[in-house]
Write a protein that holds these residues in place. Structure first.
Motif, PDB file in Angstrom:
ATOM      1  N   LEU A 208       0.810  -1.221   0.000  1.00 53.27           N
ATOM      2  CA  LEU A 208       0.000   0.000   0.000  1.00 53.27           C
ATOM      3  C   LEU A 208       0.841   1.268   0.000  1.00 53.27           C
ATOM      4  N   GLY A 209       1.956   1.237  -0.719  1.00 47.32           N
ATOM      5  CA  GLY A 209       2.805   2.423  -0.806  1.00 47.32           C
ATOM      6  C   GLY A 209       3.734   2.597   0.371  1.00 47.32           C
ATOM      7  N   MET A 210       3.819   1.594   1.241  1.00 47.88           N
ATOM      8  CA  MET A 210       4.690   1.658   2.410  1.00 47.88           C
ATOM      9  C   MET A 210       5.719   0.537   2.364  1.00 47.88           C
ATOM     10  N   THR A 211       6.888   0.819   2.938  1.00 38.35           N
ATOM     11  CA  THR A 211       7.854  -0.228   3.222  1.00 38.35           C
ATOM     12  C   THR A 211       7.790  -0.492   4.717  1.00 38.35           C
ATOM     13  N   ILE A 212       7.563  -1.752   5.091  1.00 36.31           N
ATOM     14  CA  ILE A 212       7.369  -2.094   6.493  1.00 36.31           C
ATOM     15  C   ILE A 212       8.429  -3.084   6.942  1.00 36.31           C
TER      16      ILE A 212
ATOM     17  N   VAL B  96       4.220  -3.384  13.710  1.00 35.72           N
ATOM     18  CA  VAL B  96       5.109  -3.441  12.552  1.00 35.72           C
ATOM     19  C   VAL B  96       5.474  -2.013  12.170  1.00 35.72           C
ATOM     20  N   VAL B  97       6.782  -1.739  12.082  1.00 34.80           N
ATOM     21  CA  VAL B  97       7.219  -0.369  11.852  1.00 34.80           C
ATOM     22  C   VAL B  97       7.174  -0.025  10.367  1.00 34.80           C
ATOM     23  N   ILE B  98       6.787   1.207  10.071  1.00 32.61           N
ATOM     24  CA  ILE B  98       6.811   1.727   8.701  1.00 32.61           C
ATOM     25  C   ILE B  98       8.159   2.419   8.507  1.00 32.61           C
ATOM     26  N   THR B  99       8.974   1.911   7.612  1.00 30.58           N
ATOM     27  CA  THR B  99      10.317   2.449   7.423  1.00 30.58           C
ATOM     28  C   THR B  99      10.397   3.461   6.286  1.00 30.58           C
ATOM     29  N   GLU B 100       9.417   3.419   5.386  1.00 27.87           N
ATOM     30  CA  GLU B 100       9.441   4.344   4.248  1.00 27.87           C
ATOM     31  C   GLU B 100       8.041   4.460   3.680  1.00 27.87           C
ATOM     32  N   VAL B 101       7.695   5.648   3.179  1.00 24.32           N
ATOM     33  CA  VAL B 101       6.402   5.879   2.542  1.00 24.32           C
ATOM     34  C   VAL B 101       6.651   6.467   1.158  1.00 24.32           C
ATOM     35  N   SER B 102       6.116   5.835   0.147  1.00 23.58           N
ATOM     36  CA  SER B 102       6.330   6.291  -1.227  1.00 23.58           C
ATOM     37  C   SER B 102       5.586   7.589  -1.496  1.00 23.58           C
ATOM     38  N   LYS B 103       6.249   8.478  -2.204  1.00 25.96           N
ATOM     39  CA  LYS B 103       5.638   9.748  -2.550  1.00 25.96           C
ATOM     40  C   LYS B 103       4.438   9.516  -3.467  1.00 25.96           C
ATOM     41  N   ASP B 104       3.374  10.272  -3.247  1.00 26.84           N
ATOM     42  CA  ASP B 104       2.139  10.205  -4.048  1.00 26.84           C
ATOM     43  C   ASP B 104       1.402   8.876  -3.890  1.00 26.84           C
ATOM     44  N   SER B 105       1.741   8.093  -2.897  1.00 24.55           N
ATOM     45  CA  SER B 105       1.020   6.840  -2.652  1.00 24.55           C
ATOM     46  C   SER B 105      -0.237   7.107  -1.827  1.00 24.55           C
ATOM     47  N   ALA B 106      -1.084   6.071  -1.725  1.00 24.43           N
ATOM     48  CA  ALA B 106      -2.289   6.195  -0.919  1.00 24.43           C
ATOM     49  C   ALA B 106      -1.936   6.452   0.543  1.00 24.43           C
ATOM     50  N   ALA B 107      -0.845   5.839   1.008  1.00 23.58           N
ATOM     51  CA  ALA B 107      -0.412   6.049   2.388  1.00 23.58           C
ATOM     52  C   ALA B 107       0.051   7.487   2.600  1.00 23.58           C
ATOM     53  N   ALA B 108       0.770   8.038   1.649  1.00 24.32           N
ATOM     54  CA  ALA B 108       1.255   9.419   1.766  1.00 24.32           C
ATOM     55  C   ALA B 108       0.095  10.399   1.782  1.00 24.32           C
ATOM     56  N   GLU B 109      -0.936  10.108   0.985  1.00 23.79           N
ATOM     57  CA  GLU B 109      -2.110  10.978   0.960  1.00 23.79           C
ATOM     58  C   GLU B 109      -2.810  11.017   2.315  1.00 23.79           C
ATOM     59  N   ARG B 110      -2.691   9.965   3.083  1.00 24.77           N
ATOM     60  CA  ARG B 110      -3.315   9.897   4.410  1.00 24.77           C
ATOM     61  C   ARG B 110      -2.399  10.435   5.509  1.00 24.77           C
ATOM     62  N   GLY B 111      -1.262  10.973   5.138  1.00 22.12           N
ATOM     63  CA  GLY B 111      -0.382  11.572   6.124  1.00 22.12           C
ATOM     64  C   GLY B 111       0.437  10.584   6.924  1.00 22.12           C
TER      65      GLY B 111
END
Length: 504
Positions: free
Chosen positions: A410-414, A434-449
């Motif tokens: 979902l646009g995240m690296t966990i 589970v830790v989120i280590t990276e969030v892809s730019k313009d992904s659904a996860a990034a849109e949710r902050g």
């Protein structure tokens, strides 16, 4: 007050004898009368005559330090040892009213009303008297009395004053029931606009339950009755001459009335006034939960037919429900018999409840509606607990962690939450998931902050401990035909929140 630059207050402020800026807020009132002419209410002269004596003008003064009056000239910055130093010291520092800090006297005007003639109790807005050194109450018959502060409440902008009525007969008014007011009802306001005093205006209730982002319990009556500078703290009357609101704020690009004013409803103000009179402070009920709105996406994820209620995003440690009575992920839809339609409804109804009261709370937990019994704590104590909790485990320990097994979803690296990742992101020991280590730019996860360093603790209200758990839960939701995944996220200090992410 709100960040909206057009939202004005109704207190008038004077600096060094000259009119300065408007500070404070007021509500636009309307006059309610049983007899209504074709184009408005019949004469309100009899009603106004009986109420004018109870409405007062409030003047305050405050000595402000570190400011300069109009026309003041700042002292020049001279080189050390300058032969002119003594001359300028004498000229600038020894002038009247400019000793050292050039303090000046600021005066303000507002409105208020008497609610207890025998005890000399006067109600007004907190912002009318905030930081005042001296407060005077001016009555319609020309008498001026010194006032002492009984108590204030910044959350509702209410203040209670007391004057000594000895030798002066006061007129008092009573609070009415604002819940009975309907949109379109006539109302009347009396106040002190621009320092003129004893001014009567008439209008209607334009709207109810307005949230203007001025405080946690916003529930304003909106009116089109003319309100201007100096009306703050004045009463809004119904046709029976009862106070159903305290005029507090207006929306105005120019500072004058454009027919959009707001009044604190008596249903909210009365309890605050009673507590301030009895204790000198407020003692509000406290549930001990963090909440957020129930959006359409969240409602779908929880299996709710409609988006309503307040979603519990976290339970405060040591609070009234830190015993498993209410859990993160529950949706509160009714409190003590009162419906909770929106998130903002809950703080108000809880605050209006008595400390120590046992109440029934209706919740939706994993799609099932149930009722739990809760004994309320005190909000003022709870704020200290919440503040302490928020300040813990907020230290960044650097970026020296070795690589760990990861997964992309979902646009995240966990990745796994272990000693290394805890150190890397400064995550508190009590946080699990589970830790989120990276969030892809313009992904659904990034849109949710969503940000790197946050921890996924639950998906669709089921705990996750490994990246594989996350992948399995997402796959299962897709197989069920779900369009959104509901994630419970923990900050590095452990504060929880819910977000929904589309899985297309």
């Amino acid at each position: 007050m709100t960040s909206n630059s057009f939202l004005r207050a109704a207190r008038r402020t004077f600096t060094s004898g000259a009119a300065a800026l408007l500070i404070g807020a007021f509500t636009v009132p309307s006059l309610v009368t049983p007899t209504i002419a074709a184009d408005g209410p019949a004469s309100v002269a009899d009603l106004a005559q009986g109420l004018l004596g109870a409405v007062v003008n409030i003047s305050t003064s405050q000595r402000v330090k570190g400011t300069e009056g109009p026309g003041a000239v700042p002292m020049p910055q001279l080189p050390e040892g300058s032969p002119f130093q003594d001359f300028f010291d004498d000229f600038f520092k020894n002038r009247p009213g400019e000793q050292g800090d050039r303090s000046q006297k600021v005066q303000s005007l507002g409105s208020g009303f008497v609610v207890d003639a025998e005890q000399g109790i006067v109600v007004t807005n907190n912002h009318v008297i905030a930081d005042a050194d001296d407060i005077e109450v001016n009555f319609s018959d020309g008498v001026t009395l010194k006032a002492t502060l009984v108590g204030t409440d910044t959350k509702t902008d209410v203040a209670v004053l007391k004057v000594d009525p000895k030798g002066h007969k006061l007129t008092a008014v009573k609070f009415g029931d604002s819940s009975k007011m309907r949109v379109g009802d006539w109302v009347m306001a009396i106040g002190n606009p621009f320092g003129l005093g004893g001014t009567v205006t008439v209008g209607i209730v334009s709207a109810r339950n307005r949230d203007i982002n001025s405080g946690p319990y916003d529930d304003f009556i909106q009116t089109d009755a003319a309100i201007n500078r100096g009306n703050s703290g004045g009463p809004l009357f119904n046709s029976a001459g009862e106070v159903i609101g305290i005029n507090t704020a207006i929306i105005s690009p120019s500072g004058g009335s454009i027919g959009i004013g707001f009044s604190i409803p008596s249903q909210l103000a009365l309890g605050v006034v009673d507590q301030l009179r009895q204790f000198g402070e407020t003692r509000r009920g406290w549930l001990g939960v963090r909440i957020q709105p129930v959006t359409e996406d969240i409602a779908e994820s929880l299996g709710m037919a409609t988006a309503k209620g307040a979603l519990v995003a976290g339970v405060i440690k040591g609070g009234p429900v830190d015993n498993g009575t209410i859990l993160a992920g529950d949706v509160i839809i009714k409190f003590d018999g009162r419906d909770v339609n929106e998130m903002r409804d809950l703080p108000r109804v809880v605050a209006e409840s008595s400390v120590g009261k046992a109440v029934d709370v209706v919740i939706v937990r994993k799609g099932v509606e149930q009722t739990v019994k809760v004994t309320l704590g005190r909000l003022e104590d709870g704020e200290k607990l919440a503040s302490s909790e928020d300040g813990n485990a907020d230290q960044d320990n650097g970026d020296k962690a070795p690589a760990v097994a990861t997964a992309a979803v979902l646009g995240m690296t966990i990745g796994e939450l272990n000693d290394e990742t805890r150190t890397k992101f400064g995550i508190a020991a009590e946080v699990s998931g589970v830790v989120i280590t990276e969030v892809s730019k313009d992904s659904a996860a990034a849109e949710r902050g969503i940000q790197a360093g946050e921890v996924i603790t639950e998906i669709a209200q089921e705990s996750v401990a490994t990246p594989k758990d996350v992948m399995d839960r997402i796959a299962a939701l897709k197989e069920q035909g779900r369009k959104n995944a509901l994630l419970m996220l923990a900050s590095k200090s452990g504060e929880l929140r819910f977000v929904t992410i589309r899985m297309d």
